[in-house]
Design an enzyme around this catalytic site. Structure first.
Site, PDB file in Angstrom:
ATOM      1  N   LYS A  13      30.549  32.108  72.313  1.00 26.62           N
ATOM      2  CA  LYS A  13      31.230  31.848  71.036  1.00 26.62           C
ATOM      3  C   LYS A  13      30.720  32.772  69.936  1.00 26.62           C
ATOM      4  O   LYS A  13      31.482  33.309  69.167  1.00 26.62           O
ATOM      5  CB  LYS A  13      30.944  30.427  70.525  1.00 26.62           C
ATOM      6  CG  LYS A  13      31.550  29.306  71.275  1.00 26.62           C
ATOM      7  CD  LYS A  13      31.365  27.987  70.499  1.00 26.62           C
ATOM      8  CE  LYS A  13      29.934  27.635  70.163  1.00 26.62           C
ATOM      9  NZ  LYS A  13      29.080  27.286  71.295  1.00 26.62           N
ATOM     10  N   ARG A  88      30.841  19.778  65.809  1.00 18.11           N
ATOM     11  CA  ARG A  88      30.325  19.526  67.150  1.00 18.11           C
ATOM     12  C   ARG A  88      30.533  18.090  67.574  1.00 18.11           C
ATOM     13  O   ARG A  88      30.181  17.728  68.688  1.00 18.11           O
ATOM     14  CB  ARG A  88      28.829  19.799  67.143  1.00 18.11           C
ATOM     15  CG  ARG A  88      28.432  21.096  67.810  1.00 18.11           C
ATOM     16  CD  ARG A  88      26.930  21.212  67.634  1.00 18.11           C
ATOM     17  NE  ARG A  88      26.316  22.049  68.620  1.00 18.11           N
ATOM     18  CZ  ARG A  88      26.158  23.356  68.507  1.00 18.11           C
ATOM     19  NH1 ARG A  88      26.644  23.998  67.479  1.00 18.11           N
ATOM     20  NH2 ARG A  88      25.524  24.025  69.436  1.00 18.11           N
ATOM     21  N   ARG A 127      19.285  35.307  78.662  1.00 18.22           N
ATOM     22  CA  ARG A 127      19.639  35.912  77.382  1.00 18.22           C
ATOM     23  C   ARG A 127      18.399  36.326  76.588  1.00 18.22           C
ATOM     24  O   ARG A 127      17.425  35.602  76.494  1.00 18.22           O
ATOM     25  CB  ARG A 127      20.453  34.881  76.586  1.00 18.22           C
ATOM     26  CG  ARG A 127      20.854  35.306  75.199  1.00 18.22           C
ATOM     27  CD  ARG A 127      21.970  34.456  74.674  1.00 18.22           C
ATOM     28  NE  ARG A 127      21.551  33.100  74.299  1.00 18.22           N
ATOM     29  CZ  ARG A 127      22.388  32.169  73.840  1.00 18.22           C
ATOM     30  NH1 ARG A 127      23.675  32.432  73.751  1.00 18.22           N
ATOM     31  NH2 ARG A 127      21.933  30.984  73.500  1.00 18.22           N
ATOM     32  N   ARG A 160      15.292  32.456  72.493  1.00 22.21           N
ATOM     33  CA  ARG A 160      15.300  31.361  71.539  1.00 22.21           C
ATOM     34  C   ARG A 160      14.458  30.208  72.058  1.00 22.21           C
ATOM     35  O   ARG A 160      14.420  29.942  73.253  1.00 22.21           O
ATOM     36  CB  ARG A 160      16.743  30.901  71.331  1.00 22.21           C
ATOM     37  CG  ARG A 160      17.417  31.597  70.175  1.00 22.21           C
ATOM     38  CD  ARG A 160      18.895  31.374  70.156  1.00 22.21           C
ATOM     39  NE  ARG A 160      19.289  29.968  70.303  1.00 22.21           N
ATOM     40  CZ  ARG A 160      20.547  29.546  70.249  1.00 22.21           C
ATOM     41  NH1 ARG A 160      21.519  30.421  70.056  1.00 22.21           N
ATOM     42  NH2 ARG A 160      20.836  28.277  70.397  1.00 22.21           N
ATOM     43  N   ARG A 171      21.322  20.235  75.860  1.00 22.29           N
ATOM     44  CA  ARG A 171      22.399  20.752  75.008  1.00 22.29           C
ATOM     45  C   ARG A 171      23.753  20.640  75.695  1.00 22.29           C
ATOM     46  O   ARG A 171      24.766  20.324  75.070  1.00 22.29           O
ATOM     47  CB  ARG A 171      22.111  22.213  74.621  1.00 22.29           C
ATOM     48  CG  ARG A 171      21.009  22.327  73.548  1.00 22.29           C
ATOM     49  CD  ARG A 171      20.326  23.681  73.552  1.00 22.29           C
ATOM     50  NE  ARG A 171      21.200  24.784  73.251  1.00 22.29           N
ATOM     51  CZ  ARG A 171      20.974  26.055  73.633  1.00 22.29           C
ATOM     52  NH1 ARG A 171      19.875  26.355  74.323  1.00 22.29           N
ATOM     53  NH2 ARG A 171      21.825  26.997  73.322  1.00 22.29           N
TER      54      ARG A 171
HETATM   55  P1  ADP Z   1      24.386  26.890  70.965  1.00 19.94           P
HETATM   56  O1  ADP Z   1      25.859  26.879  70.724  1.00 19.94           O
HETATM   57  O2  ADP Z   1      23.960  27.940  71.934  1.00 19.94           O
HETATM   58  O3  ADP Z   1      23.797  25.528  71.268  1.00 19.94           O
HETATM   59  P2  ADP Z   1      23.824  27.110  68.098  1.00 19.94           P
HETATM   60  O4  ADP Z   1      23.142  28.230  67.449  1.00 19.94           O
HETATM   61  O5  ADP Z   1      25.253  26.856  67.768  1.00 19.94           O
HETATM   62  O6  ADP Z   1      23.641  27.359  69.649  1.00 19.94           O
HETATM   63  O7  ADP Z   1      23.026  25.742  67.804  1.00 19.94           O
HETATM   64  C1  ADP Z   1      21.650  25.635  68.001  1.00 19.94           C
HETATM   65  C2  ADP Z   1      21.176  24.247  67.580  1.00 19.94           C
HETATM   66  O8  ADP Z   1      21.415  24.063  66.177  1.00 19.94           O
HETATM   67  C3  ADP Z   1      21.893  23.081  68.242  1.00 19.94           C
HETATM   68  O9  ADP Z   1      21.340  22.751  69.509  1.00 19.94           O
HETATM   69  C4  ADP Z   1      21.660  21.969  67.209  1.00 19.94           C
HETATM   70  O10 ADP Z   1      20.339  21.453  67.287  1.00 19.94           O
HETATM   71  C5  ADP Z   1      21.791  22.716  65.900  1.00 19.94           C
HETATM   72  N1  ADP Z   1      23.187  22.711  65.418  1.00 19.94           N
HETATM   73  C6  ADP Z   1      24.005  23.782  65.286  1.00 19.94           C
HETATM   74  N2  ADP Z   1      25.220  23.407  64.828  1.00 19.94           N
HETATM   75  C7  ADP Z   1      25.166  22.055  64.682  1.00 19.94           C
HETATM   76  C8  ADP Z   1      26.100  21.061  64.263  1.00 19.94           C
HETATM   77  N3  ADP Z   1      27.376  21.384  63.915  1.00 19.94           N
HETATM   78  N4  ADP Z   1      25.692  19.765  64.231  1.00 19.94           N
HETATM   79  C9  ADP Z   1      24.437  19.421  64.564  1.00 19.94           C
HETATM   80  N5  ADP Z   1      23.509  20.292  64.991  1.00 19.94           N
HETATM   81  C10 ADP Z   1      23.863  21.609  65.050  1.00 19.94           C
END
Ligand code: ADP
Ligand code: ZN
Length: 231
Positions: A13, A88, A127, A160, A171
């Protein structure tokens, strides 16, 4: 154009969002990136969110919705934006509807990017990200020329803190339980496109652009400075 990207962690994404943003000259808004910036700067928000992120669980809505709403009212969002990683959950989707309604705007398209879980785990565990320019590598599919060193800028490659196998499972579980229902939430409301993630980022990008009718002549391989990059 206001675009929302849906999909599990590791489907690419972020890569697609940044390409669309670049092509359309609109901001790429990733709640994950916003949180990582706060963590890097050791702000109050950063200190609050880091334990959630490191455990692979969702950051509470009061923090997430707030940071997102503040970002969306920035001037640079007037011509559009690409949302990546928000919403999410259905609750976040409803909160977003309210925010957009107050701003008098709509989402033009939702892009759902899919990939099977075992490919996702393989992608995320391999990654590596450049700590200075953000270029993304994969230790097997797209290794850097020198181990641990970025081809573009010689920056250090890191993984990460939430890209550990046990955390990835967590996740993914949250994705299946809480995020996937957003597909049905949006499907009937808005232009909705479904894209299967390809091994090559460029191939996925072409599918996304075709579906969204984005026309772009730039050589996609130049966007990240990569010849052919696997996600
Ligand atoms: P990925 O899609 O690979 O999980 P992101 O960078 O989108 O990576 O998100 C990393 C972390 O940030 C998530 O596991 C969560 O803890 C937090 N996070 C990101 N976006 C949200 C959201 N919309 N609501 C709650 N937590 C979020
Ligand atoms: Zn770099």
């Amino acid at each position: 154009m206001r675009i929302l990207l849906l999909g599990a962690p590791g489907v690419g994404k972020g890569s697609q969002a940044s390409r669309i943003a670049k092509t359309l000259s609109i901001p790429h808004i990733s709640t994950g990136d916003l949180f990582r910036e706060q963590i890097a700067e050791n702000t109050d928000i950063g200190r609050k969110v880091s334990s959630f992120i490191n455990q692979g669980i969702l950051v509470p809505d009061e923090i997430t919705v707030d940071i997102l709403a503040k970002r969306l009212i920035n001037d640079d969002c007037r011509s559009g934006f690409v949302l990546d990683g928000f919403p999410r959950t259905i609750q976040q989707g409803q909160r977003l509807d309210k925010i957009l309604k107050e701003m008098n705007i709509n989402i033009d398209a939702v892009v759902n990017i899919s990939l099977d879980d075992s490919s996702i785990v393989r992608r995320i565990t391999g990654r590596r990200t450049c700590s200075s320019c953000g270029a993304i590598y994969h230790i097997e599919d797209y290794p850097p020329k020198t181990d641990g060193v970025c081809n573009n800028c010689s920056g250090a490659l890191t993984n990460r803190s939430d890209d550990l196998p046990s955390i990835i499972q967590q996740r993914l579980q949250i994705y299946h339980d809480q995020t996937k229902p957003l597909i049905d939430y949006y499907m009937s409301k808005v232009k909705f496109v479904h894209i299967e993630s390809d091994k090559l980022i460029t191939v996925t990008t072409r599918k996304v652009y075709e579906a969204l009718e984005i026309f772009d002549n730039i050589e996609m391989k130049d966007v990240d400075g990569h010849e052919t990059i696997t996600e």
